[in-house]
Scaffold this motif. Sequence first.
Motif, PDB file in Angstrom:
ATOM      1  N   LEU A 112       0.804  -1.258   0.059  1.00  0.00           N
ATOM      2  CA  LEU A 112       0.027  -0.068   0.007  1.00  0.00           C
ATOM      3  C   LEU A 112       0.811   1.197  -0.033  1.00  0.00           C
ATOM      4  CD1 LEU A 112      -2.724  -1.136   2.752  1.00  0.00           C
ATOM      5  CD2 LEU A 112      -2.849  -0.972   0.284  1.00  0.00           C
ATOM      6  N   GLN A 115      -0.269   3.774   5.136  1.00  0.00           N
ATOM      7  CA  GLN A 115      -0.656   2.671   5.858  1.00  0.00           C
ATOM      8  C   GLN A 115      -2.196   2.600   5.834  1.00  0.00           C
ATOM      9  OE1 GLN A 115       1.314   0.554   7.370  1.00  0.00           O
ATOM     10  NE2 GLN A 115      -0.234  -0.419   8.526  1.00  0.00           N
ATOM     11  N   ALA A 116      -2.866   1.547   6.248  1.00  0.00           N
ATOM     12  CA  ALA A 116      -4.137   1.336   6.046  1.00  0.00           C
ATOM     13  C   ALA A 116      -4.735   1.656   7.622  1.00  0.00           C
ATOM     14  CB  ALA A 116      -4.489  -0.165   5.963  1.00  0.00           C
ATOM     15  N   PRO A 117      -5.854   2.374   7.974  1.00  0.00           N
ATOM     16  CA  PRO A 117      -6.240   2.657   8.918  1.00  0.00           C
ATOM     17  C   PRO A 117      -6.457   1.432   9.986  1.00  0.00           C
ATOM     18  CG  PRO A 117      -7.631   3.652   7.386  1.00  0.00           C
ATOM     19  CD  PRO A 117      -6.749   2.750   6.489  1.00  0.00           C
ATOM     20  N   GLY A 119      -8.218  -1.454  11.641  1.00  0.00           N
ATOM     21  CA  GLY A 119      -9.609  -2.103  11.580  1.00  0.00           C
ATOM     22  C   GLY A 119     -10.104  -2.068   9.917  1.00  0.00           C
ATOM     23  N   GLN A 120      -8.932  -1.725   9.168  1.00  0.00           N
ATOM     24  CA  GLN A 120      -9.636  -1.335   7.517  1.00  0.00           C
ATOM     25  C   GLN A 120      -9.858  -2.988   7.050  1.00  0.00           C
ATOM     26  OE1 GLN A 120      -9.836   1.117   5.289  1.00  0.00           O
ATOM     27  NE2 GLN A 120     -10.434  -0.243   3.984  1.00  0.00           N
ATOM     28  N   PHE A 121      -9.173  -4.005   7.532  1.00  0.00           N
ATOM     29  CA  PHE A 121      -9.226  -5.368   6.864  1.00  0.00           C
ATOM     30  C   PHE A 121      -9.737  -6.214   7.829  1.00  0.00           C
ATOM     31  CE2 PHE A 121      -5.617  -3.101   4.734  1.00  0.00           C
ATOM     32  CZ  PHE A 121      -6.404  -3.121   3.524  1.00  0.00           C
ATOM     33  N   TYR A 123     -13.058  -8.121   9.731  1.00  0.00           N
ATOM     34  CA  TYR A 123     -14.471  -8.404   9.458  1.00  0.00           C
ATOM     35  C   TYR A 123     -15.344  -7.954  10.683  1.00  0.00           C
ATOM     36  CZ  TYR A 123     -12.366 -11.086   5.832  1.00  0.00           C
ATOM     37  OH  TYR A 123     -11.463 -11.342   4.684  1.00  0.00           O
ATOM     38  N   THR A 128      -9.864  -7.146  16.261  1.00  0.00           N
ATOM     39  CA  THR A 128      -8.506  -7.498  15.802  1.00  0.00           C
ATOM     40  C   THR A 128      -7.539  -6.551  16.537  1.00  0.00           C
ATOM     41  OG1 THR A 128      -8.748  -5.249  14.505  1.00  0.00           O
ATOM     42  CG2 THR A 128      -9.226  -7.105  13.200  1.00  0.00           C
TER      43      THR A 128
END
Length: 131
Positions: A112, A115-117, A119-121, A123, A128
Motif C-alpha cells: 500500500l 498505511q491502512a487505518p 481495522g480496515q481489513f 471483519y 483485531t
Amino acid sequence: MFRLSRPLYQKVLKASTGITGLSVHPNPLPDLRATLQLTLQRLNGIPQHSAYRRATTAIVQNRLDILDRAGEDVGRVEREIDQGQIEEVIAQAQDELRLVDHMGEWKAWEGLEEQAPAGQFGYPGTVTSPS
C-alpha cells in the motif's frame, strides 16, 4: 454405434446453451486452449511472488492438463473442469485473460502507498489487535 465428429455434435445435438446471450461454440476446445495458453504467456509479466500469478497459473495449467487428457471429448472436459458448459468455461477464460492485463496495470502485488487505518481489513464481529 457411430461416432460423431465434434463440430457435428455441436451443431446437431446442441442447438442452444440455454443461457441468454451465450451461443453454442462451433469448435470450443481449440479456442479454450488458445485462450488459456495466452493467459499463461501474459502471466509472465506479473512477478512470480504474486499470489495472483501463482493461483491463476495453477488453475490455467490444471485446465490445460484436462484438455490434454480429454483429447476431443467436450463432455469429459466439462465434467472434469466442473464449471458449467464449455461455453461458460471459455467465457471464464476470456474474462481471466482480460483480468491479467488489469492486474499488470494495477500492480496489486505491491504494498500500500499509505498505511491502512486500524481495522480496515477486519471483519464485522471480530476483534483485531493493533499491529
